[in-house]
Design an enzyme around this catalytic site. Structure first.
Site, PDB file in Angstrom:
ATOM      1  N   ASP A 173       0.860  -1.175   0.000  1.00  0.00           N
ATOM      2  CA  ASP A 173       0.000   0.000   0.000  1.00  0.00           C
ATOM      3  C   ASP A 173       0.903   1.234   0.000  1.00  0.00           C
ATOM      4  O   ASP A 173       2.113   1.138   0.180  1.00  0.00           O
ATOM      5  CB  ASP A 173      -0.883  -0.035   1.263  1.00  0.00           C
ATOM      6  CG  ASP A 173      -1.997   0.996   1.214  1.00  0.00           C
ATOM      7  OD1 ASP A 173      -2.274   1.511   0.124  1.00  0.00           O
ATOM      8  OD2 ASP A 173      -2.572   1.288   2.276  1.00  0.00           O
ATOM      9  N   ASN A 198      22.525 -38.720  10.785  1.00  0.00           N
ATOM     10  CA  ASN A 198      21.718 -39.925  10.602  1.00  0.00           C
ATOM     11  C   ASN A 198      22.236 -40.816   9.475  1.00  0.00           C
ATOM     12  O   ASN A 198      22.257 -42.039   9.609  1.00  0.00           O
ATOM     13  CB  ASN A 198      20.265 -39.541  10.362  1.00  0.00           C
ATOM     14  CG  ASN A 198      19.628 -38.906  11.585  1.00  0.00           C
ATOM     15  OD1 ASN A 198      19.565 -37.692  11.708  1.00  0.00           O
ATOM     16  ND2 ASN A 198      19.190 -39.733  12.525  1.00  0.00           N
ATOM     17  N   ASN A 228      21.530 -38.470  18.845  1.00  0.00           N
ATOM     18  CA  ASN A 228      20.538 -37.675  18.103  1.00  0.00           C
ATOM     19  C   ASN A 228      19.921 -36.561  18.937  1.00  0.00           C
ATOM     20  O   ASN A 228      19.718 -35.444  18.455  1.00  0.00           O
ATOM     21  CB  ASN A 228      19.409 -38.577  17.592  1.00  0.00           C
ATOM     22  CG  ASN A 228      19.855 -39.432  16.415  1.00  0.00           C
ATOM     23  OD1 ASN A 228      20.983 -39.320  15.951  1.00  0.00           O
ATOM     24  ND2 ASN A 228      18.981 -40.302  15.951  1.00  0.00           N
TER      25      ASN A 228
END
Length: 947
Positions: free
Chosen positions: A342, A732, A762
């Site tokens: 705007d 992993n 982990n």
């Protein structure tokens, strides 16, 4: 609901089409119409319950895989593993739930905009329901619930009233209405009863009143033609309800990543199970191996860490005046390719400012923006003193005194000390912003209104009206005579003037002089300035009433003093922010409800509108099909006089071009477009509750530059998400390759790492380090590359190759140390060495993941103090898990000798030095490429910052 362009009809025709009279409906007919059209209210939308919102947090493939892993752990009797995995799921869900606990309440906010009661005219009726009198003499004023208003009702309005429904004006007496909550434009609108062009945009239908707007001044009488969902406010509510919120790029990428990780877990576990059967191992032992493989394949902490990474981005953005309401909006900002903004209050200050003055036949430029009374007056580039220019001083004096506005100064909160600076205060205008601009301009010349009013007290006035098009005030002077100060529309004021002030002398105005003034007025108007003329006359005190009558009937003689050109100026920081966007490959489009000339002027000033760019209006859009709009939107930089439907269409057209759209807005009219865009941005200061509830982000300073800052932070978030995901995936994959290598190539080997040890790596070692990567500060060139495509994968081929290479280092190093230890120690000690080696690999790999291309030595460890602390904690925990008896029992570890720790550090650090070598080679290649000219395809190819 009656149809028709009521703004194009006469008052009489509007009444006829609505089958009503100027005296209103009977109660009987009003009741009948209420049953036919329904109540005048916006229907509520079904809210998402807290339970449903919580369930939404676990509806993604990654969490589903984690739940499966927890179930497998329970079946295998690994209760500790199951509890840890379920804990991760709960933490992640609570983080997401807490961020999105406030469900969208945009429709409820719209309902609150409706007037609770309204005043209407109702005719008295006989027993059969017919009006008693055709003349309406039995009509009475009644105050009823706004929800009972129906088409055909006659409503009565005065200052302070909220308009209850869309209506066509029948009478208007100096009626001024604030429509900013609907149109987004700050100036009040003067209303009249004359028909306007059938194709006039909503903002120019000045004979209509819209439900939810507020009467500022005057009074009026109008006939209702639209209620409920058929009114403008209702149409906006319907658009919001029917518009689905765009899914963020990160959500799509995480869904894709979750599916792939799930497939990897299934494949890895199946491969282990198959190898175990081939080797003839016991089913229970094979199952334990398969479980370990499944757990290894899934980064259990990833969902929680991602939420934390986004939350860190939220905190950073809040420091830069951007409040995030939905967590995934952080990343979406980083992928934005187009910002549709705007004008008023976002690109501009939303503070009218006098910029040019014609006084004494000479042009004067006024510096300074907004309501702060600081600036200079310049003629031909040279600073002048208004005190030495009689015409200029008088023009400023008239501007200050012939107004009802006042300039006030307030201390900001928290600055209550004895001493304070200019920055500790905020300047505000009480009254009309246009009049306020005149008061501020005078104050810049040390002509303060309060002091002027003491010297020249007001004794009478003629208030401004849309019919007169001028305002006049009468002031007593210390010498005795009365000064008449007049301001208004230039053509109107010029008709009163018989002479013009030049310096201290007044000369007669001939046709040539009059044309010169009109030409100057046209020049100022062409620069999108709002122009007012100022004039004066000196009269005797006894002539005040006579002179008032002469002014009212257009017979007075005045002396022309000058023209005052003003506009809502651009914020000074916006041009640089627009340049930064363009340098970052982000397109900026202005979509404003303001006039085309104003939009063009501001667009050019801030750099949005360049040579060759097109400017379109709402009427242009009305004549275009979606296909035609799609074909031309890439060439258009400014859209003026646009309605809510237009903004909605713009967002949809940009999305069909594959753009990721950030849409800004403050008025209710902007809410549908904000809902449709990938990232809706509401103004925190001037924005309505509706836009704030619909938006994904709220700006606390209403500043376009803050949007650009938020985009920068969004890019940083994606870079950090990539760093975290790369780090976790490397962990992993390294575990998977290690377990597969042990099963395939060392048949006599047992479980090289247990499932609980994998979870420790982990969730404890990785879980601390990956969170610290989320705190990584921005890299210097984050805004130097084009936006990434929404389809850009978190893990692309280059990162995957690098990740597999790192994982191979981990697997080879871990297996090598395991076999070396097996030759001289027990199996339990060898298993502890392998477990610790994997954990230490993560520490060194965290240093690698801070940047894909920049060496750790150029970044420095202390530029991310969180990582330095995390490494210290990770090392401490790993030492404790091999030393404390109760931890040794829980994780099946043994104490390690100092020499074994030294060997582990030497092997684990190899991954760090190998990646440093890779970065060096990549840097040299990049330097060579930079010395060669790039093909056009490479220049336009979207960037993948932080890859």
């Amino acid at each position: 609901m009656p149809n028709g362009s009521f703004h194009a009809l006469t008052s009489k025709a509007a009444l006829e089409q609505l089958d009503t009279t100027a005296e209103g409906l009977s109660q009987f007919e009003a009741t009948r119409r209420l049953a036919e059209y329904g109540p005048n209210e916006i229907e509520s939308q079904k809210k998402v319950s807290k339970v449903e919102l919580l369930l939404q947090q676990v509806k993604n493939p990654l969490v589903a895989v984690l739940i499966l892993a927890a179930i497998i752990s329970l079946i295998a009797g690994k209760n500790v593993d199951a509890v840890v995995i379920l804990g991760v799921i709960i933490v992640n869900s609570l983080i997401g739930f807490s961020q999105e606990y406030k469900a969208d309440t945009a429709i409820e906010a719209l309902r609150s905009q409706a007037a609770p009661e309204a005043e209407v005219l109702r005719q008295m009726a006989d027993e059969r329901g017919s009006p008693k009198s055709e003349t309406g003499r039995d009509a009475v004023e009644a105050r009823i619930k706004a929800s009972e208003i129906v088409p055909g009702d006659i409503i009565l309005l005065s200052a302070g009233d909220r308009v209850p429904a869309d209506a066509r004006l029948l009478t208007a007496a100096n009626l001024q209405v604030d429509e900013s909550m609907l149109t987004g434009e700050s100036l009040v609108v003067t209303k009249h009863t004359d028909p306007v062009h059938e194709h006039a945009p909503t903002a120019e239908r000045t004979n209509l009143l819209f439900g939810g707007t507020i009467v500022i001044e005057g009074r009026g009488k109008a006939v209702v033609f639209a209620t409920g969902k058929s009114a403008e406010m209702g149409k906006i509510a319907t658009l919001i309800q029917e518009t689905e919120k765009a899914v963020s790029p990160l959500q799509l990428q995480m869904q894709d990543l979750g599916k792939k990780l799930g497939l990897l877990a299934l494949f890895s576990a199946s491969l282990i199970f198959g190898l175990g059967l081939i080797r003839g191992l016991a089913i229970q032992e094979i199952f334990l191996f398969a479980l370990a493989m499944a757990v290894s394949s899934i980064p259990a902490g990833l969902p929680a860490v991602l939420s934390i990474t986004l939350a860190v981005g939220v905190t950073r953005m809040a420091r830069r005046n951007a409040i995030i309401r939905r967590l995934h909006a952080v990343d979406t900002l980083g992928a934005a390719t187009t910002i549709c903004t705007d004008k008023t209050g976002t690109l501009t200050t939303n503070q009218m400012t006098v910029q040019q003055i014609l006084a004494g036949g000479q042009r004067v430029t006024v510096t300074g923006t907004g309501f702060v009374p600081a600036g200079e007056f310049k003629r031909d580039g040279n600073t002048i003193d208004p005190d030495g220019d009689e015409s200029l001083r008088l023009a400023l004096e008239i501007g200050a005194l012939c107004t009802d506005a006042h300039l006030t100064r307030h201390k900001l909160d928290g600055n209550d000390g004895a001493e304070s600076s200019a920055e500790d205060h905020r300047w505000e205008i009480r009254g009309d912003p246009t009049e306020g601009a005149l008061v501020v301009a005078a104050a810049k010349a040390e002509l303060h209104k309060g002091h002027l009013e003491e010297v020249y007290p007001r004794i009478d006035e003629i208030p401004f009206s849309s019919m007169r098009r001028f305002m006049a005030t009468f002031h007593r002077t210390p010498e005795g005579p009365v000064r008449v100060y007049v301001k208004g529309a230039p053509d109107t004021i010029l008709e009163f003037c018989h002479q013009s002030l030049t310096g201290i002398d007044a000369t007669a105005i001939d046709d040539a002089a009059r044309q010169t003034i009109l030409d100057e007025n046209s020049r100022l108007a062409s620069e999108a300035l709002r122009v007012l003329a100022v004039a004066y006359e000196t009269i005797a005190p006894e002539d005040v009433e006579t002179f008032k009558e002469e002014l009212e009937f257009g017979r007075a003689a005045l002396t022309f003093v000058g023209l005052m050109g003003m506009m809502d100026p651009a914020r000074p920081e916006v041009p640089e922010a627009v340049r930064l966007c363009k340098r970052a490959g982000i397109r900026v489009i202005m979509a404003t409800g303001d006039h085309q000339l104003t939009g063009e002027a501001i667009g050019r000033e801030v750099g949005i509108l360049e040579e060759g760019d097109r400017v379109l209006t709402g009427n242009d859009l009305n004549s275009m099909s979606d296909e035609e709009l799609d074909a031309i939107i890439g060439e258009t930089a400014v859209f003026a006089r646009v309605s809510p439907e237009h903004k909605h269409r713009l967002v949809q057209s940009l999305q069909r071009q594959g753009e990721v759209v950030a849409m800004t807005g403050d008025g209710v009219n902007d809410a549908p477009a904000l809902q449709a865009s990938e990232i809706g941005v509401a103004m925190g200061i001037t924005g309505t509750d509706v836009t704030k509830e619909t938006a994904d982000m709220v700006l606390t300073d209403d500043n376009f530059a803050s949007i650009v800052n938020a985009v920068e932070e969004g890019r940083v978030v994606f870079m950090n998400v990539r760093k975290v995901v790369k780090y976790l995936i490397a962990t992993n994959i390294g575990e998977v390759i290690t377990l597969l290598g042990a099963m395939a190539f060392i048949p006599e080997m047992g479980l090289i790492i247990t499932p609980v040890q994998i979870l420790w790596v982990n969730l404890v070692t990785d879980g601390i380090l990956d969170i610290s990567l989320a705190m990584e500060p921005k890299e210097r060139d984050v805004m130097e590359e084009p936006p990434r495509q929404a389809s850009t994968r978190i893990i692309n081929n280059e990162i995957l190759l690098n990740t597999v290479w790192v994982a191979l280092f981990m697997a080879v190093g871990t297996l090598g140390l395991y076999m070396h230890t097996m030759n001289s120690a027990r199996a339990a000690t060898a298993q502890t060495v392998a477990f610790t080696t994997l954990a230490m690999f993560q520490v060194f790999n965290a240093l690698n993941c801070r940047s894909r291309t920049k060496s750790f030595f150029s970044l420095g460890l202390l530029t991310n103090k969180f990582l330095a602390g995390a490494i210290a904690i990770s090392l401490t925990l790993q030492v404790l898990v091999t030393r404390l008896p109760f931890m040794q029992v829980g994780l099946e570890t043994q104490s390690l000798a100092l020499g074994q720790w030294g060997l582990i550090a030497l092997v684990a650090s190899s991954v760090f030095f190998a990646d440093e070598l890779r970065k060096l080679v990549v840097g040299l290649k990049k330097t060579r490429r930079a010395d060669r000219p790039l093909p056009a395809s490479a220049i336009t190819e979207p960037g993948e910052y932080g890859a």
